[in-house]
Design an enzyme around this catalytic site. Sequence first.
Site, PDB file in Angstrom:
ATOM      1  N   GLU A 346       1.816  10.638 -15.725  1.00 42.07           N
ATOM      2  CA  GLU A 346       2.905  11.338 -15.062  1.00 42.07           C
ATOM      3  C   GLU A 346       4.221  10.868 -15.650  1.00 42.07           C
ATOM      4  O   GLU A 346       4.413   9.665 -15.870  1.00 42.07           O
ATOM      5  CB  GLU A 346       2.773  11.065 -13.556  1.00 42.07           C
ATOM      6  CG  GLU A 346       3.989  10.635 -12.853  1.00 42.07           C
ATOM      7  CD  GLU A 346       3.686  10.110 -11.417  1.00 42.07           C
ATOM      8  OE1 GLU A 346       2.526  10.111 -10.949  1.00 42.07           O
ATOM      9  OE2 GLU A 346       4.648   9.687 -10.788  1.00 42.07           O
ATOM     10  N   HIS A 431      -2.828   4.265  -6.158  1.00 44.09           N
ATOM     11  CA  HIS A 431      -4.014   5.101  -5.955  1.00 44.09           C
ATOM     12  C   HIS A 431      -5.267   4.295  -5.630  1.00 44.09           C
ATOM     13  O   HIS A 431      -6.257   4.350  -6.365  1.00 44.09           O
ATOM     14  CB  HIS A 431      -4.288   5.939  -7.213  1.00 44.09           C
ATOM     15  CG  HIS A 431      -3.180   6.871  -7.588  1.00 44.09           C
ATOM     16  ND1 HIS A 431      -3.085   7.467  -8.832  1.00 44.09           N
ATOM     17  CD2 HIS A 431      -2.128   7.328  -6.884  1.00 44.09           C
ATOM     18  CE1 HIS A 431      -2.013   8.247  -8.870  1.00 44.09           C
ATOM     19  NE2 HIS A 431      -1.405   8.167  -7.703  1.00 44.09           N
ATOM     20  N   ASN A 469      -3.816  12.371  -9.920  1.00 47.68           N
ATOM     21  CA  ASN A 469      -3.304  11.879  -8.641  1.00 47.68           C
ATOM     22  C   ASN A 469      -4.266  12.338  -7.539  1.00 47.68           C
ATOM     23  O   ASN A 469      -4.712  13.482  -7.541  1.00 47.68           O
ATOM     24  CB  ASN A 469      -1.902  12.428  -8.403  1.00 47.68           C
ATOM     25  CG  ASN A 469      -1.037  12.311  -9.632  1.00 47.68           C
ATOM     26  OD1 ASN A 469      -1.329  12.927 -10.653  1.00 47.68           O
ATOM     27  ND2 ASN A 469      -0.018  11.519  -9.567  1.00 47.68           N
TER      28      ASN A 469
HETATM   29  P1  FAD Z   1      -3.658   7.131   3.713  1.00 45.00           P
HETATM   30  O1  FAD Z   1      -2.845   8.311   3.366  1.00 45.00           O
HETATM   31  O2  FAD Z   1      -3.265   5.804   3.139  1.00 45.00           O
HETATM   32  O3  FAD Z   1      -3.681   7.030   5.305  1.00 45.00           O
HETATM   33  C1  FAD Z   1      -4.220   5.946   5.994  1.00 45.00           C
HETATM   34  C2  FAD Z   1      -3.466   5.779   7.315  1.00 45.00           C
HETATM   35  O4  FAD Z   1      -4.171   4.871   8.147  1.00 45.00           O
HETATM   36  C3  FAD Z   1      -2.059   5.217   7.154  1.00 45.00           C
HETATM   37  O5  FAD Z   1      -1.156   6.024   7.859  1.00 45.00           O
HETATM   38  C4  FAD Z   1      -2.167   3.811   7.746  1.00 45.00           C
HETATM   39  O6  FAD Z   1      -0.965   3.376   8.359  1.00 45.00           O
HETATM   40  C5  FAD Z   1      -3.273   3.981   8.771  1.00 45.00           C
HETATM   41  N1  FAD Z   1      -4.029   2.755   9.071  1.00 45.00           N
HETATM   42  C6  FAD Z   1      -4.522   1.858   8.190  1.00 45.00           C
HETATM   43  N2  FAD Z   1      -5.203   0.889   8.831  1.00 45.00           N
HETATM   44  C7  FAD Z   1      -5.133   1.195  10.153  1.00 45.00           C
HETATM   45  C8  FAD Z   1      -5.644   0.566  11.333  1.00 45.00           C
HETATM   46  N3  FAD Z   1      -6.381  -0.557  11.260  1.00 45.00           N
HETATM   47  N4  FAD Z   1      -5.367   1.129  12.535  1.00 45.00           N
HETATM   48  C9  FAD Z   1      -4.635   2.269  12.614  1.00 45.00           C
HETATM   49  N5  FAD Z   1      -4.125   2.899  11.527  1.00 45.00           N
HETATM   50  C10 FAD Z   1      -4.388   2.371  10.317  1.00 45.00           C
HETATM   51  N6  FAD Z   1      -1.186  10.766  -4.642  1.00 45.00           N
HETATM   52  C11 FAD Z   1      -1.101  12.002  -5.185  1.00 45.00           C
HETATM   53  O7  FAD Z   1      -2.088  12.748  -5.185  1.00 45.00           O
HETATM   54  N7  FAD Z   1       0.087  12.450  -5.723  1.00 45.00           N
HETATM   55  C12 FAD Z   1       1.199  11.656  -5.768  1.00 45.00           C
HETATM   56  O8  FAD Z   1       2.256  12.090  -6.254  1.00 45.00           O
HETATM   57  C13 FAD Z   1       1.116  10.341  -5.227  1.00 45.00           C
HETATM   58  N8  FAD Z   1       2.186   9.498  -5.272  1.00 45.00           N
HETATM   59  C14 FAD Z   1       2.111   8.296  -4.616  1.00 45.00           C
HETATM   60  C15 FAD Z   1       3.247   7.491  -4.545  1.00 45.00           C
HETATM   61  C16 FAD Z   1       3.217   6.310  -3.798  1.00 45.00           C
HETATM   62  C17 FAD Z   1       4.448   5.436  -3.717  1.00 45.00           C
HETATM   63  C18 FAD Z   1       2.028   5.936  -3.102  1.00 45.00           C
HETATM   64  C19 FAD Z   1       1.978   4.687  -2.274  1.00 45.00           C
HETATM   65  C20 FAD Z   1       0.900   6.733  -3.177  1.00 45.00           C
HETATM   66  C21 FAD Z   1       0.926   7.909  -3.935  1.00 45.00           C
HETATM   67  N9  FAD Z   1      -0.191   8.738  -4.005  1.00 45.00           N
HETATM   68  C22 FAD Z   1      -0.109   9.949  -4.619  1.00 45.00           C
HETATM   69  C23 FAD Z   1      -1.485   8.339  -3.396  1.00 45.00           C
HETATM   70  C24 FAD Z   1      -1.782   9.066  -2.082  1.00 45.00           C
HETATM   71  O9  FAD Z   1      -0.665   9.027  -1.219  1.00 45.00           O
HETATM   72  C25 FAD Z   1      -3.015   8.407  -1.445  1.00 45.00           C
HETATM   73  O10 FAD Z   1      -4.092   8.560  -2.348  1.00 45.00           O
HETATM   74  C26 FAD Z   1      -3.375   9.010  -0.108  1.00 45.00           C
HETATM   75  O11 FAD Z   1      -2.325   8.898   0.818  1.00 45.00           O
HETATM   76  C27 FAD Z   1      -4.640   8.364   0.461  1.00 45.00           C
HETATM   77  O12 FAD Z   1      -5.076   9.135   1.561  1.00 45.00           O
HETATM   78  P2  FAD Z   1      -6.019   8.516   2.667  1.00 45.00           P
HETATM   79  O13 FAD Z   1      -6.306   9.575   3.658  1.00 45.00           O
HETATM   80  O14 FAD Z   1      -7.165   7.854   1.992  1.00 45.00           O
HETATM   81  O15 FAD Z   1      -5.187   7.320   3.348  1.00 45.00           O
END
Ligand code: FAD
Length: 491
Positions: A346, A431, A469
Amino acid sequence: MLVIGSGYGGAVAALRLTQAGIQTHIVEMGQSWTTPGSDGKVFCDMLNPDGRSFWLKTKTDQPVGYFLGIPVNKTIPKYTGVLDTESFGAIRVYQGRGVGGGSLVNGGMAVTPRRSYFEEVLPSVDSDEMYSKYFPRANAALGVNNIDPAWFETADCYQFARVSRMRAHNAGFATTFVPNVYDFDYMRREAAQEVPRSALASEVIYGNNHGKKSLDKTYLAAAAATGRLRISTLHMVTSVAPASGGGYAVEIRQLDTSGSTVANKTVTADRVFFAAGSVGTSKLLVSMRAQGKLPALPSAVGEGWGNNGNVMVARAGLDLTGALQSGMPALGIDNWADPAGPVFAEIAPFPAGSELWINLYLAITKNPNRARFTFNASTGKVDLSWTSGMAQPSIDAAKRVFDAINKKAGTVYRTDLFGGYKTWGDDLTYHPLGGCVLNQATDNYGRLPGYRGLYVVDGSLIPGSTGVNPFVTITALAERNIEEIISADLA
Ligand code: FAD
């Protein structure tokens, strides 16, 4: 129904469960990002981080932590901010905290993986079904849109991307536009000074005040509109174990905004969906198994974690990259077809508000190394076995691209951004993927074996790599799995 976490997996589960008529309770450790601070804004920007930036830290921990070799992190008040970095020895894992999880902080890049690579990574999933049904469903519900290529060519805020594209093309590499969930029409109006600026006001990793279709505006808003969704914020799940009368006892710690415990609660749920993200879900499950609360979890729980081959790098040169840079990336260098080192890089902004001649990249590579989560009885914490040498295949692959670009352009790597004389940002990832891999730690739909009614729905199902991503893949896989679970288990 209880859902732990409100990121992509949790939001998909919540929408489809509530639409099926099922009362659903999301327990989310972060806050609801809806109330403006004293400056009138919900989120702070990258140039002026305050407590809202980081989760319970007293100092920022920026991905680019140095400039001219000098540390740039700032002291901040300890507060339940929106971006977390969890350090596991050799790697810092960036994650979003709040209603919407990673969607609050990410760059919005919404990329459907190459089909051949998806089939390689998740061979047990019917890819016909994914590409005809669940990827389109996910893209539609996420609100994915494309940049107008003609506008891109003239917009000041993408000068940085155009010069990086020119240098990539000169060295023989292809580039591709990348769809996004940031509303490009809104961005256009920002550029024209018609609306308040967000992507054009150095807003991204600490949240966007405007323009971005984060999950609280899409999936979670739709789930709330059913009237069947309840969200408890600043509530962190600490334990899940079978309850004596059936179902699961879920222990929850309620926090205040300084991170102190306000109350400890226990609720009982028939079914629990783990959607705490790759790290959050893996940590919980590995701890529960080690502490004898879910002792029958398979040994594959905790295995197969990877960083999606992430490595950051920057080039220095005399190309003007622009003082105004959109926080939302719009282009990638696609060298995935190179068998000696696949890379999808990217072209990242460096939205510092002044001309710095920095070309920054986040490279996604095909790094085969995988790490394991284990419970450490002496600290009571979960460790991750990622070591610094494990990033080397990512560096080697990225070097194939950026050495060639530098050679052709007569430019050099910047060695001042990731520490003194350090070229590669190889100790961080945006990621995190894996730890509870589909069809290994769970069945082929995310059911945890041995425990009826426990499911995994987030990025921990994906074995360490998607080649792009990851959030579109996480969302589409969650759509597939929840459809099966609702029809087979909950009908
Ligand atoms: P998450 O989105 O991480 O959600 C997990 C949630 O669970 C969070 O809200 C957390 O607070 C909560 N949680 C955790 N533990 C507990 C607990 N014990 N009790 C209660 N709640 C809890 N991906 C892309 O595809 N494109 C992009 O442009 C991109 N840019 C990024 C930029 C940054 C700075 C970051 C950090 C990530 C980026 N990503 C991007 C990655 C993407 O955001 C993640 O892959 C995605 O959010 C993961 O989804 P998920 O559902 O696995 O978990």
